[in-house]
Design an enzyme around this catalytic site. Structure first.
Site, PDB file in Angstrom:
ATOM      1  N   ARG A  59       0.330   9.845  -0.044  1.00 23.18           N
ATOM      2  CA  ARG A  59       0.896  10.775   0.942  1.00 23.18           C
ATOM      3  C   ARG A  59       2.270  11.275   0.550  1.00 23.18           C
ATOM      4  O   ARG A  59       2.725  12.313   1.023  1.00 23.18           O
ATOM      5  CB  ARG A  59       0.885  10.143   2.331  1.00 23.18           C
ATOM      6  CG  ARG A  59      -0.517  10.177   2.943  1.00 23.18           C
ATOM      7  CD  ARG A  59      -0.589   9.281   4.117  1.00 23.18           C
ATOM      8  NE  ARG A  59      -0.258   7.940   3.693  1.00 23.18           N
ATOM      9  CZ  ARG A  59      -0.783   6.842   4.168  1.00 23.18           C
ATOM     10  NH1 ARG A  59      -1.621   6.897   5.104  1.00 23.18           N
ATOM     11  NH2 ARG A  59      -0.445   5.652   3.717  1.00 23.18           N
ATOM     12  N   GLU A  96       2.918  -7.521   1.440  1.00 22.50           N
ATOM     13  CA  GLU A  96       2.848  -8.616   2.410  1.00 22.50           C
ATOM     14  C   GLU A  96       1.829  -9.664   1.942  1.00 22.50           C
ATOM     15  O   GLU A  96       2.078 -10.856   1.975  1.00 22.50           O
ATOM     16  CB  GLU A  96       2.450  -8.029   3.767  1.00 22.50           C
ATOM     17  CG  GLU A  96       2.879  -8.900   4.923  1.00 22.50           C
ATOM     18  CD  GLU A  96       2.554  -8.234   6.246  1.00 22.50           C
ATOM     19  OE1 GLU A  96       2.238  -7.022   6.249  1.00 22.50           O
ATOM     20  OE2 GLU A  96       2.600  -8.955   7.259  1.00 22.50           O
TER      21      GLU A  96
HETATM   22  P1  AMP Z   1       6.196  -0.486   2.369  1.00 17.09           P
HETATM   23  O1  AMP Z   1       6.153  -0.702   0.884  1.00 17.09           O
HETATM   24  O2  AMP Z   1       5.911  -1.746   3.133  1.00 17.09           O
HETATM   25  O3  AMP Z   1       7.479   0.174   2.808  1.00 17.09           O
HETATM   26  O4  AMP Z   1       4.992   0.481   2.730  1.00 17.09           O
HETATM   27  C1  AMP Z   1       5.116   1.841   2.562  1.00 17.09           C
HETATM   28  C2  AMP Z   1       3.854   2.482   2.054  1.00 17.09           C
HETATM   29  O5  AMP Z   1       2.698   2.001   2.738  1.00 17.09           O
HETATM   30  C3  AMP Z   1       3.930   3.955   2.300  1.00 17.09           C
HETATM   31  O6  AMP Z   1       3.475   4.643   1.144  1.00 17.09           O
HETATM   32  C4  AMP Z   1       3.044   4.204   3.503  1.00 17.09           C
HETATM   33  O7  AMP Z   1       2.270   5.350   3.322  1.00 17.09           O
HETATM   34  C5  AMP Z   1       2.174   2.951   3.637  1.00 17.09           C
HETATM   35  N1  AMP Z   1       2.241   2.354   4.993  1.00 17.09           N
HETATM   36  C6  AMP Z   1       2.769   1.133   5.290  1.00 17.09           C
HETATM   37  N2  AMP Z   1       2.660   0.850   6.588  1.00 17.09           N
HETATM   38  C7  AMP Z   1       2.047   1.911   7.154  1.00 17.09           C
HETATM   39  C8  AMP Z   1       1.670   2.258   8.519  1.00 17.09           C
HETATM   40  N3  AMP Z   1       1.893   1.431   9.557  1.00 17.09           N
HETATM   41  N4  AMP Z   1       1.078   3.451   8.733  1.00 17.09           N
HETATM   42  C9  AMP Z   1       0.852   4.298   7.696  1.00 17.09           C
HETATM   43  N5  AMP Z   1       1.178   4.041   6.412  1.00 17.09           N
HETATM   44  C10 AMP Z   1       1.778   2.880   6.136  1.00 17.09           C
END
Ligand code: AMP
Length: 171
Positions: A59, A96
């Site tokens: 995205r 995670e």
């Molecule tokens: P993070 O590495 O934990 O910051 O996760 C970010 C990535 O995971 C981004 O590329 C988001 O598109 C996706 N992502 C994580 N959590 C969500 C969520 N609750 N809703 C949509 N996309 C998410």
């Protein structure tokens, strides 16, 4: 911002129980809201000396490409492993549960580049901080990180404390 927020759909328990998935497809389908979101995303950086926009699969490609277009710059994709055909630099990072990897073409950026990193959402910040590291491994500088959505409770911003972070909608 309210108009943007009303075009983000919450999907409970997707892709697994406990996750509140933020679905941006209603936002990107609406031309007025999409344009508004992209303009808001790049607004703080309009006068800055940015040379490229980078975005993460998948995205981040949507918002990153549009941000690059609006800024009159090129776009650099950070991709999942095995997708980029030329020489790559890779980075692994913790999720995670388990781990993930991102790759960039080694000739995509160099020490003269000042990069704006764009993604749809920051959660734990793992993806964005790994992306910044990858960009820096090529000698480029990360000027700022911009997200449409920030999940404040996951404190992803703390992992990006070295950088300017701009988010449109906070949950
Ligand atoms: P993070 O590495 O934990 O910051 O996760 C970010 C990535 O995971 C981004 O590329 C988001 O598109 C996706 N992502 C994580 N959590 C969500 C969520 N609750 N809703 C949509 N996309 C998410």
């Amino acid at each position: 911002m309210h108009q943007i927020e009303t075009h983000i759909r919450n999907i409970p328990d997707f892709p697994k129980p406990g996750i509140q998935f933020k679905d941006i497809t209603p936002l990107v389908k609406n031309p007025t809201i999409l344009r508004l979101a992209v303009h808001q995303l790049i607004h703080p950086f309009m006068g800055d000396d940015i040379t490229a926009v980078a975005g993460m699969e998948s995205r981040g490609f949507i918002f990153g490409s549009l941000a690059a277009w609006e800024l009159g710059l090129g776009f650099v994709p950070l991709r999942k492993p095995g997708k980029l055909p030329y020489d790559v630099q890779s980075i692994s990072y913790d999720l995670e549960y388990g781990s993930a990897e991102l790759e960039i073409h080694t000739d995509a950026l160099n020490e003269n580049d000042k990069v704006l990193l764009v993604d749809d959402l920051i959660a734990t910040g793992g993806t964005a901080s790994a992306s910044c590291e990858l960009i820096e491994q090529l000698g480029a500088r990360v000027m700022a990180c911009a997200f449409v959505i920030e999940l404040d409770s996951l404190k992803g911003r703390e992992k990006l404390s070295k950088y300017e972070v701009h988010s449109l909608i906070h949950y």
